[in-house]
Design a protein around this motif. Structure first.
Motif, short mmCIF file in Angstrom:
data_model
loop_
_atom_site.label_atom_id
_atom_site.label_comp_id
_atom_site.label_asym_id
_atom_site.label_seq_id
_atom_site.Cartn_x
_atom_site.Cartn_y
_atom_site.Cartn_z
N ASN A 66 25.24 18.34 27.38
CA ASN A 66 24.97 19.55 28.16
C ASN A 66 24.83 19.32 29.67
O ASN A 66 24.20 20.12 30.35
N GLN A 124 15.36 21.90 25.62
CA GLN A 124 16.67 21.26 25.76
C GLN A 124 17.77 22.30 25.58
O GLN A 124 17.79 23.05 24.60
N GLY A 125 18.70 22.36 26.55
CA GLY A 125 19.80 23.31 26.50
C GLY A 125 19.55 24.61 27.21
O GLY A 125 20.50 25.36 27.50
N THR A 126 18.28 24.92 27.51
CA THR A 126 17.96 26.22 28.10
C THR A 126 18.44 26.35 29.53
O THR A 126 19.05 27.36 29.92
N TYR A 174 16.36 29.83 21.96
CA TYR A 174 16.67 29.44 20.58
C TYR A 174 15.54 29.90 19.66
O TYR A 174 14.79 29.08 19.12
N GLU A 218 24.75 25.74 25.00
CA GLU A 218 23.76 25.18 25.91
C GLU A 218 24.23 25.30 27.36
O GLU A 218 25.43 25.40 27.64
N ALA A 219 23.27 25.25 28.27
CA ALA A 219 23.47 24.90 29.67
C ALA A 219 24.55 25.70 30.38
O ALA A 219 25.60 25.17 30.74
N ASN A 271 19.58 23.26 31.71
CA ASN A 271 19.81 21.88 32.15
C ASN A 271 20.60 21.77 33.44
O ASN A 271 20.45 20.78 34.17
N CYS A 322 20.80 31.45 18.57
CA CYS A 322 21.11 31.10 19.96
C CYS A 322 21.29 32.40 20.73
O CYS A 322 22.07 33.27 20.32
N GLY A 325 28.92 23.45 23.48
CA GLY A 325 28.42 23.64 22.13
C GLY A 325 29.27 22.87 21.15
O GLY A 325 30.49 22.80 21.30
N ALA A 336 13.76 19.84 22.57
CA ALA A 336 14.20 21.15 22.10
C ALA A 336 13.09 21.81 21.29
O ALA A 336 12.15 21.16 20.82
N ARG A 369 23.83 18.86 18.61
CA ARG A 369 22.79 19.79 18.18
C ARG A 369 23.40 20.95 17.39
O ARG A 369 24.49 21.43 17.71
#
Length: 296
Positions: free
Chosen positions: A76, A266-268, A286, A34-35, A270, A11, A49, A239, A3
């Motif tokens: 992630n 997605q990534g927030t 994001y 992410e995550a 996980n 971000c 990342g 995402a 991503r």
């Protein structure tokens, strides 16, 4: 595929307090992280990342890449070992690895068993991993909840009902696995929060809602939980859409204590991102181009 941020997208790494306050601790228009996991000593966040692992220290604002070798590009799904010195990681080759948290050579944990393995939980004693298995990497098929010894070995299967399940994570006492599942509804993608005993008995729905609820994470003291709430009708955990990060008491999942609206998904959230003192946790937003800059 790794991503990246869209043109103009940011971000933002936030630390949310159980009191409802939050603090923006990192912002970038170049690097998508992410995550977050929180280190055992409370000094840093560990994130992924661009296929790599990163360490961010909120106190100093320092961001550095963790030097790993012998591991493919990361996704992630990563969780720190309970001893605070190691980390378990899922890579884009479908396998789970273990590596020193400070950097070094990785070791593959999972076997070539025809499944992709997406890690989400490590038992409190460090002896067992909980993950989602997807046969042959066919993402049109539902994921299944499995566990295996942290040193490698044959997996154990759990019956979580029909439909996809995701995010299996151990309770602090090791008695339960918390996860999200589509087993309680016939609506496509309608994930709800649930738990099952670590021995495979006693599946329970934690919350019945009209929203699509993912990734329950218990605080280290077991009294609170965070989770990610998607709009009704969402399929999967995509995402870049409006979502809510929700804080609840584990005594009453139906009554949010705090809610933070953001653009993400997605990534927030996980993986478990609670601080060791159970007073705060981290998440990632994001914001898209032309959105108002966030204020701490």
């Amino acid at each position: 595929m790794l991503r990246t941020l869209q043109p103009g997208q940011r971000c933002e790494v936030w630390i949310a307090s159980v009191t409802g306050d939050r603090e923006l601790v990192f912002r970038s228009e170049e690097l998508l992280l992410e995550a977050p996991n929180w280190t055992l000593d409370g000094s840093a966040l560990i994130l992924n990342g661009v296929g790599a692992l990163w360490r961010f220290e909120p106190g100093s604002g320092q961001l550095s890449q963790v030097p790993l070798s012998g591991i493919p590009e990361l996704n992630n799904d990563h969780v720190l070992a309970p001893d605070g010195t190691g980390i378990f990681l899922s890579a884009n080759d479908g396998h789970i690895y273990h590596a020193p948290l400070g950097g070094g050579e990785g070791r593959r944990v999972t076997a070539d068993d025809g499944f992709f393995h997406f890690l989400h939980g490590v038992s409190p004693d460090g002896g067992e991993l909980a993950y989602v298995g997807i046969e042959a990497g066919n993402f049109t098929q539902p994921g299944r909840l499995l566990t295996l010894p942290a040193g490698g070995g044959p997996p154990s299967w759990f019956d979580t009902g029909d439909g996809h399940c995701d995010g299996p994570e151990y309770s602090p006492d090791g008695e339960w696995l918390y996860f999200n599942t589509e087993a309680f509804t016939s609506a496509p993608g309608h994930a709800q929060l649930a738990r099952i005993r670590a021995d495979g008995r006693g599946r329970e729905q934690l919350l019945s809602s009209d929203t699509v609820d993912w990734f329950p994470h218990l605080s280290p003291d077991g009294r609170l939980a965070s989770y990610l709430r998607f709009p009704s009708g969402t399929q999967g955990h995509p995402a870049d859409l409006p979502v809510d990060v929700v804080l609840v008491s584990t005594d009453n999942w139906a009554a949010p204590l705090q809610t933070w609206a953001l653009f993400g998904g997605q990534g927030t959230l996980n993986v478990n991102s609670w601080a060791p003192d159970s007073t705060r946790f981290a998440y990632v937003a994001y914001p898209p181009a032309n959105s108002n800059p966030a204020k701490d």
